[in-house]
Design an enzyme around this catalytic site. Structure first.
Site, PDB file in Angstrom:
ATOM      1  N   ASN A  96     -15.081  -5.271  48.300  1.00  0.00           N
ATOM      2  CA  ASN A  96     -13.528  -5.658  48.383  1.00  0.00           C
ATOM      3  C   ASN A  96     -13.382  -5.913  50.004  1.00  0.00           C
ATOM      4  O   ASN A  96     -13.335  -4.874  50.802  1.00  0.00           O
ATOM      5  CB  ASN A  96     -12.268  -4.395  47.949  1.00  0.00           C
ATOM      6  CG  ASN A  96     -11.082  -4.932  48.169  1.00  0.00           C
ATOM      7  OD1 ASN A  96     -10.598  -5.985  48.947  1.00  0.00           O
ATOM      8  ND2 ASN A  96     -10.060  -4.477  47.521  1.00  0.00           N
ATOM      9  N   HIS A 142      -8.432 -11.848  43.584  1.00  0.00           N
ATOM     10  CA  HIS A 142      -9.014 -11.295  44.494  1.00  0.00           C
ATOM     11  C   HIS A 142     -10.151 -10.144  44.114  1.00  0.00           C
ATOM     12  O   HIS A 142     -10.126  -9.795  42.818  1.00  0.00           O
ATOM     13  CB  HIS A 142      -7.715 -10.162  44.904  1.00  0.00           C
ATOM     14  CG  HIS A 142      -8.101  -9.015  45.797  1.00  0.00           C
ATOM     15  ND1 HIS A 142      -8.834  -9.099  46.801  1.00  0.00           N
ATOM     16  CD2 HIS A 142      -7.837  -7.603  45.601  1.00  0.00           C
ATOM     17  CE1 HIS A 142      -9.039  -8.082  47.545  1.00  0.00           C
ATOM     18  NE2 HIS A 142      -8.341  -7.224  46.644  1.00  0.00           N
ATOM     19  N   CYS A 201      -4.455  -6.953  51.052  1.00  0.00           N
ATOM     20  CA  CYS A 201      -5.573  -7.785  50.437  1.00  0.00           C
ATOM     21  C   CYS A 201      -4.863  -9.141  50.102  1.00  0.00           C
ATOM     22  O   CYS A 201      -5.406 -10.158  49.882  1.00  0.00           O
ATOM     23  CB  CYS A 201      -6.130  -7.185  49.245  1.00  0.00           C
ATOM     24  SG  CYS A 201      -6.965  -5.710  49.621  1.00  0.00           S
TER      25      CYS A 201
END
Length: 333
Positions: free
Chosen positions: A282, A252, A119
């Protein structure tokens, strides 16, 4: 590693994003696994996510985001000489999705490759593209962050199924007259890689049944709440900036509890934090550029705004960047 930007300023001059059409709500998931909308929202803040169609691969998701970024930057694809695609779900091991994307865009002279940092991939890719331009190896770079994680999820595993979605964001980097990137802070703890991993996806043999994303949620949560804060603090100190100077905070979009914790520990008011995890879940490397696009659309990314971006993910990796936002009119000749 941590470093200040030096030399001729480099900034983001174009931004675009794309999410698939299919919306998968928490109520939809409750019909598939033992969960509920209340359970998911309470623990993650996620209400829905986008899911790629069966025929869509990473390049299909990246292409419209890249085209939108180029259009906003006012550039022809032929003017791009570097393409970096940050993803853990490439179309295939090789050729790279970057090379595929370069061909689809019509960027025949661009160096193209993929980058894998979970990520955090978008943050790593930004740093690499910045370094290439600042060092004179490239003039204009296209950085894409995105994933189609739905392709690698176990659709019977509630612990991962509720968290992830598909999407991509893209940015164009160019030299500018002022502002731009001020610094980067990147790192990794390889010993923690076992807490978020994809067995059977490379040259190490695994049982065929072990081919989906595996995650130790408790350990990843502990890691995330620690490094989102420490990375941002180190970067701000190195750049000689204070938390009070931050205009826009883009963490994030993994979990609203992680994001709220980071903002609280850093002392950043929640109204300065960009949140879209409720709509997209996500999206891995797509998370931060998708959030940037939201901030641009709602007018927060004004000229001169100080923007802090911080990510973490598989590896285990982390990365932060501080940028003084620059309007397109300040592009260097």
């Amino acid at each position: 590693m941590i470093g200040l930007a030096n030399g001729r300023p480099v900034s983001i001059t174009g931004l675009g994003c794309y999410v698939p059409d299919r919306v998968l709500t928490n109520h939809d998931l409750a019909e598939m696994v033992d969960t509920s909308d209340e359970w998911i929202v309470e623990r993650t803040g996620i209400r829905e996510r986008r899911i790629a169609a069966d025929e869509q691969a990473m390049s299909d998701v990246a292409l419209p985001a890249a085209r939108a970024a180029l259009e906003r930057a006012g550039l022809d694809p032929k003017q791009i000489d570097l393409i970096v695609v940050a993803t853990v779900t490439p179309d295939m091991a090789f050729p790279s999705t970057g090379a595929i994307l370069g061909d689809l865009l019509g960027s025949p002279d661009a160096a193209c490759y993929d980058l894998s940092a979970g990520c955090t991939g978008f943050m790593y890719a930004l740093a690499q593209a910045y370094g290439m331009i600042a060092g004179g190896l490239a003039n204009r770079a296209l950085v894409v962050g995105g994933d189609v994680l739905s392709k690698i999820l176990d659709w019977e595993d509630r612990s991962t199924l509720v968290l992830f979605g598909d999407g991509a964001g893209a940015v164009v980097l160019e030299r500018v007259e002022g502002g731009g990137f001020l610094g980067f802070e990147l790192g990794a703890e390889g010993a923690g890689g076992i807490h978020l991993w994809l067995p059977g996806s490379g040259s190490r043999a695994f049982d065929e049944a072990e081919k989906y994303v595996k995650m130790n949620g408790r350990e990843v949560y502990k890691f995330a709440t620690r490094v989102l804060v420490s990375s941002a603090e180190k970067l701000l100190a190195e750049c000689g900036r204070s938390v009070d100077e931050i205009d826009v905070y883009v963490p994030h979009q993994a979990n609203i509890r992680i994001m709220d914790h980071a903002a609280r520990k850093l002392g950043i008011p929640t109204e300065k934090m960009v949140v879209n995890v409720d709509r997209y879940g996500n999206t891995s490397s797509g998370s931060i550029p998708l959030a940037l696009a939201d901030a641009l659309d709602d007018g927060r990314l004004r000229d001169g705004a100080l923007v802090l971006m911080t990510g973490m993910g598989a590896g285990l990796t982390w990365g932060s960047s501080l940028i003084e936002w620059t309007e397109r009119g300040k592009i260097a000749a």
